[in-house]
Scaffold this motif. Structure first.
Motif, mmCIF file in Angstrom:
data_model
loop_
_atom_site.group_PDB
_atom_site.id
_atom_site.type_symbol
_atom_site.label_atom_id
_atom_site.label_comp_id
_atom_site.label_asym_id
_atom_site.label_seq_id
_atom_site.Cartn_x
_atom_site.Cartn_y
_atom_site.Cartn_z
ATOM 1 N N LEU A 151 0.845 -1.196 0.000
ATOM 2 C CA LEU A 151 0.000 0.000 0.000
ATOM 3 C C LEU A 151 0.881 1.246 0.000
ATOM 4 O O LEU A 151 1.827 1.339 0.783
ATOM 5 N N ILE A 152 0.558 2.175 -0.874
ATOM 6 C CA ILE A 152 1.252 3.461 -0.874
ATOM 7 C C ILE A 152 0.195 4.519 -0.587
ATOM 8 O O ILE A 152 -0.803 4.603 -1.321
ATOM 9 N N ALA A 153 0.410 5.276 0.475
ATOM 10 C CA ALA A 153 -0.573 6.252 0.946
ATOM 11 C C ALA A 153 -1.950 5.583 1.067
ATOM 12 O O ALA A 153 -2.963 6.108 0.595
ATOM 13 N N GLU A 154 -1.939 4.393 1.653
ATOM 14 C CA GLU A 154 -3.134 3.594 1.952
ATOM 15 C C GLU A 154 -3.875 3.103 0.699
ATOM 16 O O GLU A 154 -5.000 2.632 0.779
ATOM 17 N N GLN A 155 -3.262 3.243 -0.438
ATOM 18 C CA GLN A 155 -3.858 2.754 -1.686
ATOM 19 C C GLN A 155 -3.120 1.483 -2.112
ATOM 20 O O GLN A 155 -1.885 1.498 -2.190
ATOM 21 N N GLY A 156 -3.844 0.411 -2.396
ATOM 22 C CA GLY A 156 -3.213 -0.835 -2.825
ATOM 23 C C GLY A 156 -2.586 -0.679 -4.213
ATOM 24 O O GLY A 156 -3.159 -0.031 -5.087
ATOM 25 N N VAL A 157 -1.396 -1.259 -4.376
ATOM 26 C CA VAL A 157 -0.713 -1.193 -5.681
ATOM 27 C C VAL A 157 -1.140 -2.402 -6.514
ATOM 28 O O VAL A 157 -1.096 -3.532 -6.041
ATOM 29 N N ASN A 158 -1.579 -2.124 -7.745
ATOM 30 C CA ASN A 158 -2.001 -3.208 -8.646
ATOM 31 C C ASN A 158 -0.807 -3.645 -9.505
ATOM 32 O O ASN A 158 -0.472 -3.012 -10.501
ATOM 33 N N PHE A 159 -0.187 -4.756 -9.096
ATOM 34 C CA PHE A 159 1.032 -5.203 -9.788
ATOM 35 C C PHE A 159 0.748 -5.842 -11.148
ATOM 36 O O PHE A 159 1.665 -6.073 -11.918
ATOM 37 N N SER A 160 -0.523 -6.130 -11.422
ATOM 38 C CA SER A 160 -0.817 -6.750 -12.721
ATOM 39 C C SER A 160 -0.951 -5.698 -13.830
ATOM 40 O O SER A 160 -0.992 -6.038 -15.007
ATOM 41 N N ASP A 161 -1.028 -4.442 -13.440
ATOM 42 C CA ASP A 161 -1.173 -3.378 -14.435
ATOM 43 C C ASP A 161 0.143 -2.598 -14.556
ATOM 44 O O ASP A 161 0.451 -1.738 -13.737
ATOM 45 N N LYS A 162 0.919 -2.915 -15.607
ATOM 46 C CA LYS A 162 2.250 -2.306 -15.770
ATOM 47 C C LYS A 162 2.173 -0.794 -15.899
ATOM 48 O O LYS A 162 3.044 -0.068 -15.421
ATOM 49 N N SER A 163 1.119 -0.338 -16.540
ATOM 50 C CA SER A 163 0.984 1.097 -16.772
ATOM 51 C C SER A 163 0.780 1.844 -15.446
ATOM 52 O O SER A 163 1.361 2.907 -15.214
ATOM 53 N N SER A 164 -0.054 1.239 -14.564
ATOM 54 C CA SER A 164 -0.292 1.923 -13.280
ATOM 55 C C SER A 164 0.954 1.852 -12.397
ATOM 56 O O SER A 164 1.231 2.759 -11.608
ATOM 57 N N LEU A 165 1.758 0.770 -12.546
ATOM 58 C CA LEU A 165 3.030 0.681 -11.798
ATOM 59 C C LEU A 165 3.973 1.805 -12.234
ATOM 60 O O LEU A 165 4.621 2.456 -11.412
ATOM 61 N N THR A 166 4.015 2.031 -13.554
ATOM 62 C CA THR A 166 4.862 3.116 -14.082
ATOM 63 C C THR A 166 4.392 4.453 -13.516
ATOM 64 O O THR A 166 5.201 5.299 -13.131
ATOM 65 N N GLU A 167 3.068 4.623 -13.451
ATOM 66 C CA GLU A 167 2.514 5.878 -12.923
ATOM 67 C C GLU A 167 2.924 6.095 -11.469
ATOM 68 O O GLU A 167 3.283 7.208 -11.068
ATOM 69 N N VAL A 168 2.875 4.988 -10.693
ATOM 70 C CA VAL A 168 3.261 5.084 -9.277
ATOM 71 C C VAL A 168 4.737 5.499 -9.183
ATOM 72 O O VAL A 168 5.099 6.391 -8.410
ATOM 73 N N ARG A 169 5.570 4.848 -9.970
ATOM 74 C CA ARG A 169 7.003 5.180 -9.928
ATOM 75 C C ARG A 169 7.237 6.621 -10.380
ATOM 76 O O ARG A 169 8.071 7.328 -9.833
#
Lengths: 239, 378
Positions: free
Chosen positions: A66-84
Motif C-alpha cells: 500500500l502506498i498512501a493507503e492505496q493498494g498497488v495493482n502489480f498486474s497493471d504495468k501502466s499503473s506501476l509506471t505511474e506510481v514510480r
C-alpha cells in the motif's frame, strides 16, 4: 506520524512446482513520513528483492503493498509506471545517470516526465543543485564528475519531483568511506527536508547509526534491530 | 513529453558523433544507390518513349503486333489517306523506322536507326542545337544527335559518311534525343529514308501519325480508325508509349534488373539502419532500464527509438537526395541520364523513410523485453 508505505504479508518465490525458492518470507512493515530506514543483510538474503517490490519494479508472490493507503495493482504495468513516476525516487548503486545528458538535463527530464511545469522544474533544480553543492557541475556530463558528485546528482534526481518514497540501493558501494558517509548524510538530510520515506540498502554497518530504523534480512526473513540493542527482534516478520 | 523524447533521442544519437556520422553516411549512400537505380529506370523510360511523347500527335497507326516504336514494320503508304478520311481526324502523316549500317570514317560499321519523317517533321528531333530541321528534306541529308557525334564519327554540319553504301551529309545536330538501343538515331525525310533502307518499298511506311479535331473523344476516334482502316493496330500516344516502355523494361528483362537493384539498395539501407539502431539501443539498454525504473512509460521509450530512426533516416535521405540531384544534373547531357519526377521522388523518400521506421522494429522489441528491475543488478 502519517503512514506512507505498508507491506502486508508480502512474499516472493522463484521457480514453480516442486522447485520453489522462497526468497522473501512474509513481510509486514509500515514506513512513516520522513522516516529513514536502512536495510542490511548478507548477499542473496533478499534485500534487493524487497527493495524491488517496494519500488513497484517486481510483483510479490503474495501479499499487498500500500502506498498512501492505496493498494498497488502489480498486474497493471501502466499503473506501476505511474506510481514510480509520481511517488517514487530511486538512487542506484552506480548512480545510473544518463551519460549523454548534462547534469541539468538529467534532472530536468525526470521533472518533465513527472508532469512538473518548466518554472517549477527550474526552481527545484536550482534549489537542489544549491543544497547538494552541485551548481558548478550543472552543465557538465556525468563522466566529468567524481563518484561522490555523481551520487549527489542521483540524490537530486531522486528528489526533484517530490516523491513521497525514496529508495536507495547501496548508494555508497562504489565510494570510499568518507565520501560515502557524506553522501548518506546528505541523502538523509534532503529526504527529511522533503518529508519522504527513505529506505537504503547497504552493506556498510558503519552507516547504521545515521538511520532511524535498522531492518535486517537473512534468508528472506526480515527483522528489525533496536538502535541501542545488540539482539535482533522479529517485530514485523512471521516465519 | 515531446521535449523529453527529442532531447533524449538526439543527445543519445549525437553522443557518439563518429558513429552518428558513419550511420547517416551509410544511409545516404544506400539511398543514393536506390535513387540512382530508380533514376536510371526513369531515364530509360523517358528515353524509350521520348520520340512518341515528343511527336505532338494523338494517334499512332501501325502494323499489328508492333511491340515498340523501334521495331515498326511496313504498312502501305495509302493508310495515310485512309486515316485522314476518318471522322474526327484533323491531320495525318507518315513515319518510317528502319535499321541499317553506318560506316564510320575510321572504317568500322555500326548499326543505326533511321527515322524517316514526313512534311511537317512530326516524330523528329524536338531540340536542335545546330542546323535547320528542314535540311532533312534535302537529298542525302540527315540530322543526328550531338551525343552520337563520336559514335558516328562526325563533328560538324557538312560532314559526310556512308550509310548502307550511300552518302549521307550532316544537316544539323539535335540535343537530348537519346537512344535506348545503343544504335544512334538518324533523322531524315521519308523520301531519303526509302533510299537507304533496302527492305522498304517506295509505297511503304512504318507508322501513320494523326491528330484529332478539337473537342473530340480520342478513344472514339482511335476505335473508328481501327474499324475503318484494315490490317493495322491503332493506339493513342499514351498507350503506345506505355507499350514501348513495357517491352523494353519488362519483356527484355532490363527493367526488372534495375528494379531489383533499386530494391536491394533500399534493403541495404534498411539493414544498415536496423543494425546501427539496434547497436545504439543495446549500448543504452541500461539507460533505458533506468528510465523505465524512474517511471518513464514504455511508450515514451519506443518514441525515443522511433525518433532516432526518423532522425537517422531523415538525415541520410536528405544527404542522399542532394547527391542524387547532383548526379541527375551531372548526367543530364550524357547518353544514360538519371532522371526523376516529383511523384517518383516523393514515393522513394516515403518508402525509404518507411524502411527506416520498420528497421527500428528490433530495437523496439528489445525495449519491450526490458525489465526495469534489471537496473538493480548493475
Amino acid at each position: 506520524m502519517k503512514s506512507i508505505l505498508t507491506c502486508q504479508g508480502i512474499t516472493k518465490n522463484y521457480g514453480a512446482g516442486d522447485i520453489i525458492e522462497k526468497v522473501l518470507k512474509p513481510v509486514d512493515l509500515e514506513f512513516f513520513e520522513g522516516q529513514a530506514s536502512v536495510l542490511i543483510g548478507p548477499s542473496g538474503s533478499g534485500k534487493t528483492t524487497l527493495l524491488s517490490i517496494l519500488g513497484c519494479l517486481l510483483a510479490p508472490s503474495e501479499g499487498q503493498l500500500l502506498i498512501a493507503e492505496q493498494g498497488v495493482n502489480f498486474s497493471d504495468k501502466s499503473s506501476l509506471t505511474e506510481v514510480r513516476r509520481q511517488k517514487l525516487g530511486f538512487i542506484f548503486q552506480h548512480a545510473q545517470l544518463l551519460p549523454f545528458l548534462t547534469i541539468e538535463e538529467n534532472l530536468a527530464i525526470v521533472g518533465r516526465n513527472a508532469g512538473l511545469d518548466e518554472t517549477d522544474i527550474k526552481q527545484r533544480l536550482d534549489n537542489l543543485l544549491q543544497r547538494l553543492e552541485l551548481r558548478a557541475m550543472r552543465y557538465k556530463h556525468p563522466n566529468q564528475l567524481s563518484g561522490g558528485q555523481r551520487q549527489r546528482v542521483a540524490i537530486a534526481r531522486a528528489l526533484l519531483h517530490r516523491p513521497s518514497i525514496v529508495l536507495a540501493d547501496e548508494p555508497t558501494a562504489a565510494l570510499d568511506w568518507q565520501t560515502g558517509k557524506t553522501v548518506v548524510e546528505l541523502l538523509l538530510e534532503q529526504a527529511r527536508l522533503e518529508k519522504a520515506v527513505l529506505v537504503v540498502v547497504t552493506h556498510d554497518t558503519r552507516m547504521l547509526p545515521l538511520f532511524d530504523r535498522i531492518l535486517s534480512i537473512a534468508d528472506g526473513l526480515l527483522s528489525e534491530q533496536q538502535q541501542t540493542a545488540t539482539t535482533d527482534n522479529t517485530f514485523y516478520t512471521q516465519s | 513529453m515531446a521535449s523529453v523524447v527529442i532531447a533524449v533521442s538526439t543527445k543519445m544519437l549525437s553522443h557518439n558523433r563518429m558513429r552518428f556520422v558513419m550511420t547517416v553516411t551509410g544511409i545516404a549512400i544506400a539511398f543514393f544507390l536506390a535513387a540512382a537505380q530508380i533514376g536510371l529506370l526513369v531515364g530509360w523510360v523517358n528515353t524509350n518513349s521520348a520520340i512518341i511523347n515528343n511527336a505532338g500527335v494523338d494517334i499512332w497507326v501501325m502494323a499489328k503486333e508492333t511491340r515498340t516504336i523501334d521495331y515498326g514494320t511496313a504498312i502501305p503508304r495509302q493508310r495515310i489517306q485512309q486515316v485522314r478520311s476518318v471522322e474526327g481526324v484533323s491531320w495525318a502523316e507518315g513515319m518510317l523506322v528502319g535499321w541499317i549500317n553506318w560506316q564510320h570514317p575510321e572504317g568500322k560499321n555500326i548499326t543505326v536507326e533511321v527515322i524517316g519523317l514526313d512534311t511537317s517533321n512530326a516524330g523528329g528531333p524536338w531540340k536542335l542545337i545546330e542546323g535547320n530541321l528542314e535540311s532533312m528534306h534535302l537529298p542525302k541529308t540527315v540530322i543526328v544527335d550531338e551525343l552520337s557525334k563520336n559514335a558516328l564519327g562526325v563533328s560538324q554540319i557538312g560532314d559526310s559518311a556512308e550509310m548502307q553504301g550511300k552518302r549521307a551529309t550532316i544537316g544539323g545536330f539535335s540535343q537530348e534525343v537519346r537512344t535506348f538501343t545503343a544504335a544512334p538515331f538518324i533523322f531524315t525525310s521519308i523520301k531519303n529514308a526509302l533510299e537507304y533502307v533496302p527492305y522498304y518499298r517506295d509505297d511503304e511506311i512504318s507508322y501513320v501519325l494523326a491528330r484529332i479535331k478539337p473537342n473530340t473523344d480520342i478513344l472514339a476516334v482511335r476505335d473508328r480508325v481501327a474499324d475503318e482502316v484494315s490490317n493495322v493496330e491503332v493506339l493513342t500516344t499514351a498507350e503506345f508509349a506505355v507499350r514501348s516502355v513495357k517491352y523494353w523494361m519488362l519483356e527484355t528483362g532490363v527493367g526488372i534488373t534495375v528494379i531489383i537493384t533499386a530494391v536491394l539498395g533500399l534493403l541495404v539501407g534498411a539493414v544498415i539502419m536496423s543494425q546501427t539502431l539496434f547497436a545504439i539501443t543495446q549500448d543504452h539498454i541500461g539507460n533505458y532500464a533506468t528510465l523505465l525504473a524512474l517511471g518513464f512509460h514504455q511508450k515514451t521509450l519506443r518514441q525515443i527509438v522511433l525518433a532516432q530512426s526518423i532522425t537517422l533516416g531523415g538525415l541520410g535521405i536528405i544527404v542522399g537526395l542532394i547527391l542524387f540531384f547532383l548526379a541527375c544534373n551531372a548526367s543530364a547531357r550524357s547518353p544514360i541520364p538519371l532522371e526523376t519526377t516529383t511523384t517518383v521522388t516523393t514515393g522513394l523518400v516515403a518508402f525509404s523513410l518507411l524502411c527506416c521506421i520498420a528497421s527500428s522494429w528490433f530495437s523496439i522489441r528489445a525495449i519491450f523485453k526490458l525489465d526495469p528491475v534489471s537496473v538493480f543488478h548493475g
